[in-house]
Write a protein that holds these residues in place. Sequence first.
Motif, PDB file in Angstrom:
ATOM      1  N   TRP A 170       0.852  -1.054  -0.060  1.00  0.00           N
ATOM      2  CA  TRP A 170       0.106  -0.035   0.159  1.00  0.00           C
ATOM      3  C   TRP A 170       0.955   1.329  -0.010  1.00  0.00           C
ATOM      4  O   TRP A 170       0.274   2.258  -0.587  1.00  0.00           O
ATOM      5  CB  TRP A 170      -0.910   0.115   1.351  1.00  0.00           C
ATOM      6  CG  TRP A 170      -2.047  -0.993   1.228  1.00  0.00           C
ATOM      7  CD1 TRP A 170      -2.000  -2.164   2.195  1.00  0.00           C
ATOM      8  CD2 TRP A 170      -3.004  -1.181   0.546  1.00  0.00           C
ATOM      9  NE1 TRP A 170      -3.020  -2.965   1.710  1.00  0.00           N
ATOM     10  CE2 TRP A 170      -3.666  -2.327   0.856  1.00  0.00           C
ATOM     11  CE3 TRP A 170      -3.642  -0.478  -0.421  1.00  0.00           C
ATOM     12  CZ2 TRP A 170      -4.886  -2.800   0.441  1.00  0.00           C
ATOM     13  CZ3 TRP A 170      -4.924  -0.924  -1.060  1.00  0.00           C
ATOM     14  CH2 TRP A 170      -5.833  -1.916  -0.508  1.00  0.00           C
ATOM     15  N   ILE A 171       2.025   1.089   0.507  1.00  0.00           N
ATOM     16  CA  ILE A 171       2.766   2.512   0.821  1.00  0.00           C
ATOM     17  C   ILE A 171       3.396   2.580  -0.506  1.00  0.00           C
ATOM     18  O   ILE A 171       3.893   3.685  -1.086  1.00  0.00           O
ATOM     19  CB  ILE A 171       3.815   2.264   2.003  1.00  0.00           C
ATOM     20  CG1 ILE A 171       3.293   2.011   3.282  1.00  0.00           C
ATOM     21  CG2 ILE A 171       5.135   3.357   1.951  1.00  0.00           C
ATOM     22  CD1 ILE A 171       4.277   1.825   4.240  1.00  0.00           C
ATOM     23  N   TRP A 173       2.282   1.731  -3.462  1.00  0.00           N
ATOM     24  CA  TRP A 173       1.243   2.620  -4.318  1.00  0.00           C
ATOM     25  C   TRP A 173       1.059   4.021  -4.197  1.00  0.00           C
ATOM     26  O   TRP A 173       0.668   4.613  -5.059  1.00  0.00           O
ATOM     27  CB  TRP A 173      -0.165   1.892  -4.240  1.00  0.00           C
ATOM     28  CG  TRP A 173      -0.211   0.794  -5.146  1.00  0.00           C
ATOM     29  CD1 TRP A 173      -0.341  -0.634  -4.819  1.00  0.00           C
ATOM     30  CD2 TRP A 173      -0.273   0.820  -6.598  1.00  0.00           C
ATOM     31  NE1 TRP A 173      -0.712  -1.444  -6.191  1.00  0.00           N
ATOM     32  CE2 TRP A 173      -0.416  -0.502  -7.210  1.00  0.00           C
ATOM     33  CE3 TRP A 173       0.061   1.720  -7.507  1.00  0.00           C
ATOM     34  CZ2 TRP A 173      -0.516  -0.729  -8.638  1.00  0.00           C
ATOM     35  CZ3 TRP A 173       0.097   1.509  -8.691  1.00  0.00           C
ATOM     36  CH2 TRP A 173      -0.265   0.450  -9.209  1.00  0.00           C
ATOM     37  N   MET A 174       1.066   4.382  -2.713  1.00  0.00           N
ATOM     38  CA  MET A 174       0.882   5.663  -2.506  1.00  0.00           C
ATOM     39  C   MET A 174       2.026   6.704  -3.140  1.00  0.00           C
ATOM     40  O   MET A 174       1.720   7.588  -3.642  1.00  0.00           O
ATOM     41  CB  MET A 174       0.964   5.889  -1.060  1.00  0.00           C
ATOM     42  CG  MET A 174      -0.363   5.728  -0.229  1.00  0.00           C
ATOM     43  SD  MET A 174      -0.407   6.239   1.507  1.00  0.00           S
ATOM     44  CE  MET A 174       0.084   4.674   2.331  1.00  0.00           C
ATOM     45  N   ASP A 177       1.504   6.953  -7.014  1.00  0.00           N
ATOM     46  CA  ASP A 177       0.207   7.600  -7.135  1.00  0.00           C
ATOM     47  C   ASP A 177       0.546   9.167  -7.150  1.00  0.00           C
ATOM     48  O   ASP A 177       0.021  10.183  -8.068  1.00  0.00           O
ATOM     49  CB  ASP A 177      -1.002   7.647  -5.997  1.00  0.00           C
ATOM     50  CG  ASP A 177      -1.638   6.289  -6.361  1.00  0.00           C
ATOM     51  OD1 ASP A 177      -1.618   5.643  -7.445  1.00  0.00           O
ATOM     52  OD2 ASP A 177      -2.177   5.896  -5.249  1.00  0.00           O
ATOM     53  N   LEU A 178       1.595   9.605  -6.160  1.00  0.00           N
ATOM     54  CA  LEU A 178       2.064  10.954  -6.127  1.00  0.00           C
ATOM     55  C   LEU A 178       2.561  11.521  -7.501  1.00  0.00           C
ATOM     56  O   LEU A 178       2.464  12.700  -7.849  1.00  0.00           O
ATOM     57  CB  LEU A 178       3.115  11.225  -4.968  1.00  0.00           C
ATOM     58  CG  LEU A 178       2.612  10.988  -3.471  1.00  0.00           C
ATOM     59  CD1 LEU A 178       3.668  11.086  -2.575  1.00  0.00           C
ATOM     60  CD2 LEU A 178       1.337  12.071  -3.299  1.00  0.00           C
ATOM     61  N   TYR A 196      -6.400   7.769 -10.058  1.00  0.00           N
ATOM     62  CA  TYR A 196      -5.190   7.698  -9.241  1.00  0.00           C
ATOM     63  C   TYR A 196      -5.182   8.675  -8.002  1.00  0.00           C
ATOM     64  O   TYR A 196      -4.816   8.268  -7.220  1.00  0.00           O
ATOM     65  CB  TYR A 196      -3.870   8.263 -10.171  1.00  0.00           C
ATOM     66  CG  TYR A 196      -3.095   7.027 -11.065  1.00  0.00           C
ATOM     67  CD1 TYR A 196      -1.660   6.921 -10.649  1.00  0.00           C
ATOM     68  CD2 TYR A 196      -3.385   6.324 -11.767  1.00  0.00           C
ATOM     69  CE1 TYR A 196      -0.907   5.892 -11.059  1.00  0.00           C
ATOM     70  CE2 TYR A 196      -3.098   5.366 -12.349  1.00  0.00           C
ATOM     71  CZ  TYR A 196      -1.627   4.948 -12.170  1.00  0.00           C
ATOM     72  OH  TYR A 196      -1.093   4.038 -12.379  1.00  0.00           O
ATOM     73  N   PHE A 200      -5.205   7.187  -3.949  1.00  0.00           N
ATOM     74  CA  PHE A 200      -4.265   7.396  -2.933  1.00  0.00           C
ATOM     75  C   PHE A 200      -4.970   7.719  -1.916  1.00  0.00           C
ATOM     76  O   PHE A 200      -4.725   7.070  -0.731  1.00  0.00           O
ATOM     77  CB  PHE A 200      -3.637   9.123  -3.262  1.00  0.00           C
ATOM     78  CG  PHE A 200      -2.647   9.392  -2.133  1.00  0.00           C
ATOM     79  CD1 PHE A 200      -1.387   9.054  -2.303  1.00  0.00           C
ATOM     80  CD2 PHE A 200      -3.339  10.202  -1.028  1.00  0.00           C
ATOM     81  CE1 PHE A 200      -0.506   9.601  -1.392  1.00  0.00           C
ATOM     82  CE2 PHE A 200      -2.349  10.614  -0.033  1.00  0.00           C
ATOM     83  CZ  PHE A 200      -1.089  10.243  -0.228  1.00  0.00           C
ATOM     84  N   VAL A 203      -5.842   3.698  -1.068  1.00  0.00           N
ATOM     85  CA  VAL A 203      -4.806   3.138  -0.542  1.00  0.00           C
ATOM     86  C   VAL A 203      -4.318   3.349   0.910  1.00  0.00           C
ATOM     87  O   VAL A 203      -4.051   2.446   1.531  1.00  0.00           O
ATOM     88  CB  VAL A 203      -3.620   3.363  -1.689  1.00  0.00           C
ATOM     89  CG1 VAL A 203      -2.470   3.210  -0.942  1.00  0.00           C
ATOM     90  CG2 VAL A 203      -3.764   2.650  -3.147  1.00  0.00           C
ATOM     91  N   LEU A 204      -4.679   4.568   1.120  1.00  0.00           N
ATOM     92  CA  LEU A 204      -4.202   4.998   2.473  1.00  0.00           C
ATOM     93  C   LEU A 204      -5.353   4.255   3.491  1.00  0.00           C
ATOM     94  O   LEU A 204      -4.801   3.573   4.668  1.00  0.00           O
ATOM     95  CB  LEU A 204      -4.502   6.597   2.564  1.00  0.00           C
ATOM     96  CG  LEU A 204      -4.099   7.199   4.105  1.00  0.00           C
ATOM     97  CD1 LEU A 204      -2.912   6.790   4.567  1.00  0.00           C
ATOM     98  CD2 LEU A 204      -4.519   8.508   4.178  1.00  0.00           C
ATOM     99  N   PHE A 207      -4.226   0.517   3.494  1.00  0.00           N
ATOM    100  CA  PHE A 207      -3.114   0.297   4.269  1.00  0.00           C
ATOM    101  C   PHE A 207      -3.309   0.327   5.855  1.00  0.00           C
ATOM    102  O   PHE A 207      -2.961  -0.696   6.614  1.00  0.00           O
ATOM    103  CB  PHE A 207      -2.004   1.611   4.268  1.00  0.00           C
ATOM    104  CG  PHE A 207      -0.919   1.560   5.153  1.00  0.00           C
ATOM    105  CD1 PHE A 207       0.197   0.529   5.044  1.00  0.00           C
ATOM    106  CD2 PHE A 207      -0.886   2.691   6.279  1.00  0.00           C
ATOM    107  CE1 PHE A 207       1.382   0.605   6.095  1.00  0.00           C
ATOM    108  CE2 PHE A 207       0.226   2.591   6.865  1.00  0.00           C
ATOM    109  CZ  PHE A 207       1.123   1.534   7.089  1.00  0.00           C
TER     110      PHE A 207
END
Length: 228
Positions: A170-171, A173-174, A177-178, A196, A200, A203-204, A207
């Motif tokens: 998950w981290i 993916w974050m 996404d940025l 996207y 974010f 995904v947060l 996580f």
Amino acid sequence: MSWADASINVFGLPVKWTDLLGNVFAVATVLFAMRKSIWTWPVQFIGAVLLFVASVSAHVTGNALKQVLFGALAVYGWWKWRQGTQGGQALEVRPARSGERLALIAAMVLGTAAVAALFYGAWAWFELPLSWGVHSPAPESYFLVAADAYIFVGGAVATWAQGRALVDFWIVWMAVDLVGVPLLFRSQLYVSGAVYGLFFILVLIGFVKWLREYRTRTAELKPMAVAT
């Protein structure tokens, strides 16, 4: 106009139907992943096929190649999760170990550098159009090539870690996404860019959910370990 280029008008912007439908499947993939459902992987596979078509149509080379890899990793993830849920047991998630975490970071850094060099060299050699509309790569455009490569590598690393049920995916993916949001908007894949941004947030949430589940399971196992 081919079927792959067919689009609809959304708030005055042309949106490819493959981009729209592919991202519906992409969002569904994240939602299934939160629930640790085996359906995560077939849904991801279908979404990858649709987004591959959309990316090729928009000349977003890195994103198109990423979808090919996502399709292959969806098969891998399905196989790994099937192994982890044999006998009807729930899939057990865990944080990456120190060595695994270092491997993920190294794969991101070295992989991005290698793929960026490959993309840049290929475009320079074959004079193919870049994702952002530059037809002849110049030194100042290397950053954009690196961003494209970063999304490609980061997506692959995240999906591989997801297949192994590592909370850390998950981290990753974050972090992807940025970079992915501004690059996709620049490429006029407006739905992908907006999704996207939504990713974010999802995904947060994912996580936090996976990490809480891991900590709860660990806390429940401690009294059992002491008793034995």
